[in-house]
Design a protein around this motif. Sequence first.
Motif, short mmCIF file in Angstrom:
data_model
loop_
_atom_site.label_atom_id
_atom_site.label_comp_id
_atom_site.label_asym_id
_atom_site.label_seq_id
_atom_site.Cartn_x
_atom_site.Cartn_y
_atom_site.Cartn_z
N ARG A 11 -7.99 -7.20 -0.34
CA ARG A 11 -6.72 -6.46 -0.45
C ARG A 11 -5.84 -6.69 0.78
O ARG A 11 -4.62 -6.66 0.70
CB ARG A 11 -6.97 -4.96 -0.63
N TYR A 13 -2.17 -7.78 -0.28
CA TYR A 13 -0.98 -7.00 0.04
C TYR A 13 -0.21 -7.58 1.22
O TYR A 13 1.01 -7.52 1.27
CB TYR A 13 -1.34 -5.53 0.29
N TYR A 52 -3.26 -9.71 -12.25
CA TYR A 52 -4.03 -8.71 -12.97
C TYR A 52 -4.37 -9.16 -14.39
O TYR A 52 -5.41 -8.80 -14.93
CB TYR A 52 -3.28 -7.37 -12.98
N LYS A 66 -11.36 -9.23 -8.75
CA LYS A 66 -10.95 -7.81 -8.78
C LYS A 66 -11.65 -6.97 -9.85
O LYS A 66 -12.18 -5.91 -9.55
CB LYS A 66 -9.43 -7.78 -8.91
N TYR A 76 -11.90 3.05 -3.19
CA TYR A 76 -10.43 3.08 -3.17
C TYR A 76 -9.91 3.11 -1.73
O TYR A 76 -8.85 2.60 -1.43
CB TYR A 76 -9.92 4.29 -3.97
N ILE A 126 -9.71 -0.41 -0.40
CA ILE A 126 -8.49 -1.07 -0.89
C ILE A 126 -7.34 -0.77 0.06
O ILE A 126 -6.58 -1.65 0.46
CB ILE A 126 -8.14 -0.54 -2.31
N TRP A 132 2.70 1.56 -13.12
CA TRP A 132 2.76 0.42 -12.20
C TRP A 132 4.11 -0.29 -12.25
O TRP A 132 4.52 -0.91 -11.28
CB TRP A 132 1.63 -0.58 -12.48
N GLU A 184 0.01 7.96 -7.58
CA GLU A 184 -1.10 6.99 -7.60
C GLU A 184 -2.44 7.70 -7.52
O GLU A 184 -3.38 7.37 -8.23
CB GLU A 184 -0.94 6.02 -6.43
N SER A 241 -4.67 6.52 -10.39
CA SER A 241 -5.38 5.25 -10.27
C SER A 241 -6.91 5.37 -10.08
O SER A 241 -7.66 4.74 -10.83
CB SER A 241 -4.74 4.44 -9.15
N SER A 298 -2.06 -2.93 -15.24
CA SER A 298 -1.38 -3.29 -13.99
C SER A 298 -0.57 -4.56 -14.19
O SER A 298 0.49 -4.74 -13.60
CB SER A 298 -2.40 -3.54 -12.88
N1 GLN Z 1 -3.58 -0.19 -5.12
C1 GLN Z 1 -4.60 -0.47 -6.07
C2 GLN Z 1 -5.27 -1.77 -5.83
O1 GLN Z 1 -4.76 -2.63 -5.19
C3 GLN Z 1 -4.11 -0.43 -7.49
C4 GLN Z 1 -3.10 -1.46 -7.80
C5 GLN Z 1 -2.92 -1.70 -9.26
O2 GLN Z 1 -3.82 -1.55 -10.09
N2 GLN Z 1 -1.76 -2.11 -9.65
O3 GLN Z 1 -6.33 -1.98 -6.31
#
Ligand code: GLN
Length: 499
Positions: free
Chosen positions: A31, A35, A74, A131, A157, A160, A300, A410, A414, A441
Amino acid sequence: MSADLQDKNNTGFFGHPIGLRTLFFTEMWERMSYYGMRGLLVLYMTMGVAGNPGMDWSNVQANAIYGIYAGMVYFLAVPGGWIADNILGYQKAVLIGAIIITLGHFTLAIPLQQTFILGLVFVAIGTGLLKPNISSIVGQLYSYNDQRRDSGFTIFYMSINIGSMLGFAVCGWLGEKVGWHWGFGAAGVGMLFGVTQFILFRHHLGESGKYPNQIKEKTKLNYIRGLGLTVLLIATIVVTGIMGLWSIDPVYFAKRFRDFLVILSIIYFFYLFFLAGLTVNEKKNVLMLLLLFVGAAAFWSGFDQSAGSLIIFTRDHVNLTFGEFTAPVSWTQFVNPLFVVMFAPFFAYLWVFLGKRNLDPNMPIKFGIGLILMALGFIVMIFAVKFALVSSPVGVQWLLLTYLLHTFGELTLSPVGLSAFSKYSPKRYLGQMMGIWFLASSLGGVLAGLLGGEATESGLESISPVFNELVYYYLAIAAVLIALSFFIKGALTDTKAAE
Ligand code: GLN
């Protein structure tokens, strides 16, 4: 599945099975890289930032590419889950995925336009393998009735979000202040740590997620052949595209990709209901998961505006200079994972607290609340745009409030969704169903790219009409979810699933 690792006495990581530690750090680095890079992506593709120009694609094109990328990342979780279920097993899928992601980020670190898309393709394919399957292994560390399962997912989580904080901080700084490709390279280095860590500590996972489903050798061989052909086909398309033999308008592609995802989801759920031979209880669960799927896709599509329209707004209209210091634009993304880490324990506690009083909202209601919070976040942004139209730049507080509301959304949606899909999915479809959770997602990501493009097409003027529309949609879907929640509840226990 190994009994020893599911043993309640296996408490080596904060009271959880020691294998969770391996998964925690692998996901953290993955992650970080995802990100960290994503925070830079749209800035790099459009005009860059002060003192560091990027490419010169329009906001609409850049958002579409960002949407396609997030969507692909995703979407590929679906084949990724299937490959793990049937061919590789989850552990191997995670390892191979992690290696491909690393290659992808290092490809992006090469300062050439031609290799840019190739790098994105690698990261997307690798993430598709990693993932969904890493999340499936988390679920497999616990026996079906182990009370620690949900808190295991909460810890996961955290990884992440600690990872994404690291990514935004390091890649954001390097990418914007030193050079874009340094930022991308740093993501690669992070992922390399992740790969190394997984190889060194994989044995802690024992048998969890080690073997694929038992299928006939001949069928497996056919699967592998089919897969080989698909990879060859994709490689040919990508390579000829890079060579300039064909090209396609990103917005057109994003729209068709969106249509494809919608049709695919309809077909898949139809198949599950009518053709997969599920028991009545399993069908009840799938119906509830379908509701969650719709809620998550909508959610999302707003949430992912963060690295699209919202980051463009931030660059162009938010004051990030504090005294002598001007913060990198992508550092504003840091607050989401920070808020998650700060507030996740509170939310986890809240559900337990309400649960004890029999007031814990059921899952579709939680998803409805998530969407209402999403809508509130956009209402705040609509005000921010109003102020920016009068005098730009505006203070950063608007953005912080929006991200706070989005993060609360979230947190109601989530982790709950991830855990629900791992728990309520028909067992023999687990890998694919985790893929379906990520398909939500995916759809959200593409929609975010398309909507973000529309929102930023003509500067500030075009933002509010799109955000207004989003607010209406989210509130409408929330109302439907909450209304349906009274009729559609999952079957809480399912003998088949509990095997
Ligand atoms: N922030 C979470 C992750 O990166 C969920 C992101 C998502 O599913 N769009 O896993």
